[in-house]
Design a protein around this motif. Structure first.
Motif, short mmCIF file in Angstrom:
data_model
loop_
_atom_site.label_atom_id
_atom_site.label_comp_id
_atom_site.label_asym_id
_atom_site.label_seq_id
_atom_site.Cartn_x
_atom_site.Cartn_y
_atom_site.Cartn_z
N ALA A 24 -11.49 -3.40 14.01
CA ALA A 24 -10.45 -4.41 13.80
C ALA A 24 -9.85 -4.29 12.40
CB ALA A 24 -11.03 -5.81 14.00
N PHE A 25 -10.71 -4.03 11.42
CA PHE A 25 -10.23 -3.86 10.04
C PHE A 25 -9.30 -2.65 9.95
CE2 PHE A 25 -10.63 -2.03 5.81
CZ PHE A 25 -10.31 -3.11 5.02
N ALA A 26 -9.69 -1.54 10.58
CA ALA A 26 -8.87 -0.34 10.54
C ALA A 26 -7.54 -0.55 11.25
CB ALA A 26 -9.63 0.83 11.16
N LEU A 27 -7.56 -1.24 12.39
CA LEU A 27 -6.33 -1.49 13.14
C LEU A 27 -5.38 -2.40 12.37
CD1 LEU A 27 -4.84 -1.11 15.87
CD2 LEU A 27 -5.91 -3.24 16.58
N ILE A 28 -5.92 -3.48 11.79
CA ILE A 28 -5.08 -4.40 11.03
C ILE A 28 -4.52 -3.70 9.79
CG2 ILE A 28 -5.11 -6.51 9.65
CD1 ILE A 28 -7.05 -7.67 11.70
N SER A 29 -5.34 -2.88 9.15
CA SER A 29 -4.86 -2.14 7.97
C SER A 29 -3.75 -1.17 8.34
CB SER A 29 -6.00 -1.39 7.32
OG SER A 29 -7.00 -2.27 6.89
N LEU A 30 -3.89 -0.51 9.47
CA LEU A 30 -2.85 0.41 9.93
C LEU A 30 -1.55 -0.32 10.25
CD1 LEU A 30 -2.29 3.39 10.70
CD2 LEU A 30 -2.92 2.76 13.03
N ILE A 33 0.15 -1.20 6.96
CA ILE A 33 0.78 -0.04 6.33
C ILE A 33 2.07 0.34 7.05
CG2 ILE A 33 0.50 2.44 5.90
CD1 ILE A 33 -2.48 1.80 5.36
N VAL A 34 2.03 0.39 8.37
CA VAL A 34 3.22 0.80 9.14
C VAL A 34 4.37 -0.17 8.96
CG1 VAL A 34 4.09 1.10 11.50
CG2 VAL A 34 1.95 2.17 10.82
N PHE A 35 4.09 -1.46 9.09
CA PHE A 35 5.18 -2.43 9.00
C PHE A 35 5.66 -2.63 7.57
CE2 PHE A 35 3.95 -3.41 13.31
CZ PHE A 35 5.18 -3.62 13.90
N VAL A 40 10.41 -1.29 3.87
CA VAL A 40 11.03 -0.55 2.78
C VAL A 40 12.11 0.40 3.28
CG1 VAL A 40 10.56 1.11 0.94
CG2 VAL A 40 8.97 -0.75 1.37
N ILE A 41 11.89 1.08 4.40
CA ILE A 41 12.84 2.11 4.82
C ILE A 41 13.90 1.63 5.81
CG2 ILE A 41 11.17 3.94 4.41
CD1 ILE A 41 10.78 4.14 7.43
N SER A 42 13.79 0.41 6.29
CA SER A 42 14.76 -0.10 7.27
C SER A 42 16.11 -0.35 6.61
CB SER A 42 14.23 -1.38 7.89
OG SER A 42 15.16 -1.87 8.83
N ARG A 43 17.16 0.07 7.30
CA ARG A 43 18.52 -0.13 6.78
C ARG A 43 19.10 -1.48 7.22
NH1 ARG A 43 21.40 4.68 5.08
NH2 ARG A 43 19.94 6.42 5.16
N ASP A 44 18.60 -2.02 8.31
CA ASP A 44 19.08 -3.29 8.82
C ASP A 44 18.22 -4.41 8.24
OD1 ASP A 44 20.48 -5.14 10.31
OD2 ASP A 44 19.25 -4.87 12.10
N LEU A 52 8.67 -7.59 7.88
CA LEU A 52 7.98 -8.33 6.83
C LEU A 52 7.13 -9.45 7.42
CD1 LEU A 52 7.56 -8.86 3.77
CD2 LEU A 52 9.48 -10.43 3.93
N ILE A 53 7.67 -10.16 8.40
CA ILE A 53 6.92 -11.24 9.04
C ILE A 53 5.69 -10.70 9.76
CG2 ILE A 53 7.06 -12.96 10.89
CD1 ILE A 53 9.95 -13.49 9.97
N VAL A 54 5.84 -9.58 10.46
CA VAL A 54 4.68 -8.97 11.14
C VAL A 54 3.64 -8.52 10.12
CG1 VAL A 54 3.94 -7.04 12.58
CG2 VAL A 54 5.99 -8.32 13.18
N SER A 55 4.11 -7.96 9.03
CA SER A 55 3.19 -7.52 7.97
C SER A 55 2.44 -8.70 7.36
CB SER A 55 3.97 -6.77 6.90
OG SER A 55 3.14 -6.36 5.87
N LEU A 56 3.13 -9.80 7.14
CA LEU A 56 2.47 -10.98 6.57
C LEU A 56 1.48 -11.60 7.57
CD1 LEU A 56 5.46 -12.64 4.69
CD2 LEU A 56 3.51 -11.43 3.71
N PHE A 57 1.80 -11.58 8.86
CA PHE A 57 0.84 -12.02 9.88
C PHE A 57 -0.41 -11.14 9.85
CE2 PHE A 57 3.77 -14.59 12.64
CZ PHE A 57 2.92 -15.67 12.78
N SER A 58 -0.22 -9.85 9.68
CA SER A 58 -1.36 -8.95 9.64
C SER A 58 -2.23 -9.19 8.42
CB SER A 58 -0.87 -7.50 9.66
OG SER A 58 -0.12 -7.26 10.81
N VAL A 59 -1.62 -9.51 7.30
CA VAL A 59 -2.39 -9.85 6.11
C VAL A 59 -3.21 -11.11 6.35
CG1 VAL A 59 -2.20 -10.56 3.69
CG2 VAL A 59 -0.87 -8.65 4.51
N ALA A 60 -2.64 -12.06 7.06
CA ALA A 60 -3.40 -13.26 7.41
C ALA A 60 -4.57 -12.92 8.31
CB ALA A 60 -2.48 -14.28 8.10
N GLY A 61 -4.38 -12.00 9.24
CA GLY A 61 -5.49 -11.55 10.08
C GLY A 61 -6.57 -10.86 9.28
#
Length: 105
Positions: A24-30, A33-35, A40-44, A52-61
């Protein structure tokens, strides 16, 4: 950072529970990192804010996985709830018109 390193050092893989927690730790960390890279690289701007919202949810997890449930709940309420929604509304309300104007060729 020290808590995460202590968490990684505490794994013994003697039982199935510690293996599942490491997975679970490895999956959440991945996911983080991906999101985060997508932010950073998204143009839209809308896609970047959703990433960013998905990344912040993952940090909460990750906080919840580290037995810091209060920080996980605060992360969801403050950052995902308030800051994420504020960014989404700011992006949606300041989006330029995409239609053809009189001076567009």
């Amino acid at each position: 950072m020290v808590a995460i390193l202590d968490y990684l050092a505490s794994f013994t893989f003697d039982d199935l529970t510690s293996l599942a927690r490491f997975g679970a730790f490895a999956l959440i960390s991945l996911v983080i990192i991906v999101f985060s890279l997508l932010v950073v690289i998204s143009r839209d701007a809308v896609r970047a804010s959703i990433a960013l919202i998905v990344s912040l949810f993952s940090v909460a997890g990750l906080y919840i996985l580290l037995n810091a449930q209060f920080l996980g709940v605060v992360q969801i309420l403050v950052y995902v709830g308030a800051v994420g929604v504020l960014i989404m509304f700011a992006v949606m309300l300041t989006k330029a018109e995409t239609g053809r104007g009189p001076y567009v060729r």
